[in-house]
Scaffold this motif. Structure first.
Motif: not given
Length: 329
Positions: A31-33, A148-158, A161-165, A201-206
């Motif tokens: 969804q975030a992608m 596939s999501v796992s292999m691209n996880f680090f590209s998706l992570m940021t 972080a910007r989505v509440e869920t 939302y990203g601030t909560h991750v930091v």
């Protein structure tokens, strides 16, 4: 390259069910992608009959597989053909279970053959919707999508972080993950801490990372935020980031050094709606840590403004200094 039906010589490989937590994270990731609102069209969005495989140049597909993938991409990435894809899946639902599972696995194999291709598909608005539609239709298909999501996880992570869920899911994962992947995630968050800290939302991750008290990650986050502390302190969520940095022995000096270097901004922050809480935190930390000379220095910078501070947001700082801190100096 993911393992698919063509590589194994099998039409369908039964897979273990993907754990529920992984299913949820996978769904959130997909969804975030899709964050381009259709501005990143796939090659077959073009108005011609020839499919230009610019996003799939590393794929080795010929004959039947090439034609099947062409048709599949046409249905999954063109918004005008979304109904066609839905009808295609509805027809599959009428097939006997084994045949249905086999077809779904073949679809998953084609869509996940190449990581770049999968990422391009998932970041296309229509393609992302199609992937979410496919999710949870088959354990074997779920497994391919999750890989596939796992292999691209680090590209998706940021993006997550910007989505509440997504933010909530990431924070849960951070609490449990260990080893090299934990360190990689720390580095990725630290590298993006400047803009994440300003994100709703990203601030909560930091903030969550700072509470974990990882020396390297905490120091890296503070270094990344250099030059931003005054601005962050004046924002509701950002002020919490600065306070957590002040309370950490791995980040405190970096923050105080920035505060010390700009007297005017220090006074402004002390009189700000949110900044005054950060200023109070800084004074309390210096007192608790026995940083008496530095504490006196910061207080003296504020003293000429006590009269005006008493009628604004700075009144709590004046009270803290006069009723608590100065008694101990």
């Amino acid at each position: 390259m993911l393992v698919n039906a063509g590589q194994t010589g099998q039409r369908w490989i039964p897979a273990k069910n993907v754990p529920e937590k992984n299913r949820i994270l996978c769904f959130l990731a997909i969804q975030a992608m899709s964050n381009d609102n259709g501005k990143n069209p796939m090659p077959n969005d073009k108005d011609n009959d020839d499919l230009v495989f610019t996003a799939f140049k590393n794929m080795d597909l010929y004959g039947k597989d090439h034609n099947v993938l062409s048709g599949l991409l046409g249905m999954t990435t063109c918004s005008e053909r979304s109904c066609e894809f839905q009808k295609f899946l509805q027809r599959l639902d009428t097939y006997p279970t084994a045949e249905r599972e086999s077809h779904l696995f073949e679809i998953g194999s084609l869509l996940t053959t190449n990581n770049c291709a999968f990422l391009d598909l998932a970041t296309n608005q229509s393609g992302s919707h199609a992937l979410r539609t496919l999710f949870r239709r088959s354990p074997a298909l779920d497994h391919l999508i999750f890989l596939s999501v796992s292999m691209n996880f680090f590209s998706l992570m940021t993006n997550l972080a910007r989505v509440e869920t997504g933010c909530l899911a990431l924070n849960e994962v951070f609490q449990e993950i260990r080893g090299k992947y934990r360190d990689l995630i720390f580095k990725r968050v630290a590298k993006n801490a400047d803009w994440l800290s300003f994100d709703h939302y990203g601030t909560h991750v930091v903030q969550n990372f700072l509470t974990l008290e990882n020396p390297g990650a905490t120091a890296a986050i503070a270094e990344r935020l250099c030059g931003c502390f005054f601005r962050l302190a004046k924002e509701r969520q950002g002020s919490y980031v600065v306070e957590k940095c002040l309370k950490s022995c791995f980040a405190r000096e970096i923050v105080l050094e920035e505060f010390r270097g700009n007297d005017q901004e220090w006074v402004r922050m002390a009189n700000d709606k949110f900044g005054n809480f950060v200023a109070q935190c800084a004074l309390k930390v210096m007192k608790e840590e026995g940083m008496t000379p530095l504490l006196r220095e910061f207080i003296e910078k504020l003293r000429p403004y006590f009269c005006t501070m008493k009628i604004g947001y700075g009144k709590n700082i004046v009270r803290l200094i006069q009723e608590d801190i100065e008694r101990c100096l």
